[in-house]
Design an enzyme around this catalytic site. Structure first.
Site: not given
Ligand code: IFM
Length: 435
Positions: A164, A348
């Site tokens: 990210e 994710e």
């Molecule tokens: O916990 C985070 C993760 O570290 C990165 N992506 C989003 C998740 C939820 O906010």
């Protein structure tokens, strides 16, 4: 109920994801900018930090057992730069030993290791030297990645450079919500470029070492106008350019989007254009993180002249709107506009849900996962080459600026005893994957 495994092609990878700072505990690691950020009053909702987290550093065998027993094929984890190189430069063999054991543990359990080199804990020494604002970070990051690859690369199924970059650069240097907590367009703009330069430099260095199956993980968030006005449409377009186009366009050799360059361009480092070829290294796959959508309204203030509004949809514990069709939209949009035939993974997706008296009861999460699995399948039905789906997260863990309040886990963690208790969602995956 979750869809059945046979709704997805044979070989489709199901996994659970975590990251180092959020679960490991920082014992015997060097200081990172997250330690100092968390130690600053007002930055973290419950004033907590990652010093103990889920004590995964010691409890990792039982955590990997939970991944295997649920029936997952893969485990997505990250390596802490501050553990591997406490001063940001010099390798600490003990730090690498931990990841060596962890990867062996995955292989012994038949789990495919999906590595992310960097999920946000920048060594404090590098942060003090300008961190992501300093062009030197690109070479330092490539050194870190090649050191990790040299030790564990032989057993890794797949590796992402960064998790990210929008969070690394924009959320942390412009919005100030994550370390280093800046609210500075100049710093943010430099970070927006250097994070990509670091990715390209690392990919080139890793390829020279023979690494394969390399990618990057980007997060995408639907940006809708708050109303029908042209001004709201423009606010949403600008946010979309910053969030959803900046990184993927540069990575695919399509250049930075004009709507974002309007505000960021004047602050980019000199001769940034000369870096664009290095940034656009060929990739083997792209990771897609998707959670929510936001509404955007015009704001009379400074660029990007946009303000975020709360929308009407059902929300998670963190007030994030639940909108599964956004995942289908991003997967199809990516393939159509940017990535073509490049394999995509949902790296994710998950929801924060507070624990009730029965900590195993999370039926709303089961519903959330089912809807997003169906949304993934819908994109595949439209021809998008999606190869896997990773739930965020295996465990309840440290949710950065929110502290330990939000619970994303398939497995409940009691932060006093460190006891792990599988929730209904863990059992739902178990039935789906092993049933
Ligand atoms: O916990 C985070 C993760 O570290 C990165 N992506 C989003 C998740 C939820 O906010």
């Amino acid at each position: 109920m979750l869809p059945s495994r046979s709704d997805f092609p044979a070989g489709f990878t199901f996994g659970a994801a975590t990251s180092a700072y959020q679960i490991e505990g920082t014992a015997v690691a060097g200081l990172s900018h997250w330690d100092s950020f968390a130690a600053t009053p007002g930055n973290i909702a419950d004033d907590s930090d990652g010093s103990r987290a889920c004590d995964h550093l010691n409890l990792w065998p039982q955590d990997l057992d939970l991944v295997r027993d649920a029936g997952f094929d893969a485990y997505r984890f990250s390596t802490s730069w501050a553990r591997v190189m406490p001063d940001g430069l010099t390798v600490n063999p003990d730090g690498l030993d931990f990841y060596d054991r962890l990867v062996d543990g995955m292989v012994e359990r038949g789990l495919k290791p999906f590595l992310t080199f960097y999920h946000w804990e920048l060594p404090a020494a590098l942060a003090a030297n300008g961190g992501w604002q300093n062009r030197d970070i690109a070479a330092r990051f490539a050194d870190f990645c090649t050191a990790v690859h040299a030790r564990i690369g032989d057993r890794i199924a797949s590796a992402a450079t960064l998790n990210e970059p929008w969070c690394i650069a924009w959320l942390s240097h412009f919005l100030g919500h994550h370390a280093p907590g800046l609210r500075d367009i100049h710093a943010a703009s430099r970070a927006m470029h250097h994070v990509l330069l670091a990715h390209g430099t690392a990919i080139r260095a890793l390829r020279a070492e023979g690494a394969t199956s390399l990618g990057i993980v980007l997060n995408f968030e639907t940006c809708h106008p708050a109303d029908d006005s042209p001004a709201a449409a423009r606010a949403a377009e600008t946010q979309d350019a910053i969030y959803n186009q900046w990184f993927i366009r540069a990575l695919m050799g399509q250049g930075y989007p004009d709507a974002a360059l309007e505000g960021i361009g004047p602050h980019l480092p000199d001769r940034w254009q000369a870096d664009m070829e290095l940034i656009a290294q060929p990739l083997d796959w792209l990771g897609v993180n998707y959670y929510t959508r936001k509404l955007h309204a015009p704001d009379p203030g400074l660029w990007p002249h946009a303000a975020e509004l709360s929308g009407p949809l059902p929300k998670t514990q963190m007030d994030w709107e639940i909108r599964p069709e956004g995942l289908t939209e991003f997967l199809t949009r990516l393939a159509r506009d940017h990535t073509g035939n490049l394999p995509l993974y949902v790296t994710e997706n998950g929801m924060a849900l507070g624990a009730g008296p029965d900590v195993t009861q999370d039926d709303r999460r089961v519903e959330f996962i089912a809807d997003h699995l169906r949304a993934t399948r819908a994109a595949m039905d439209q021809g998008v080459d999606v190869r896997g789906f990773f739930y965020w997260s295996l465990l309840d863990n440290y949710e950065w600026g929110w502290g330990y309040g939000p619970r994303f886990g398939l497995v409940h963690v009691d932060y006093d005893t460190m006891a792990r208790t599988p929730k209904a969602s863990w059992h739902a995956f178990h039935r789906m994957l092993r049933g």
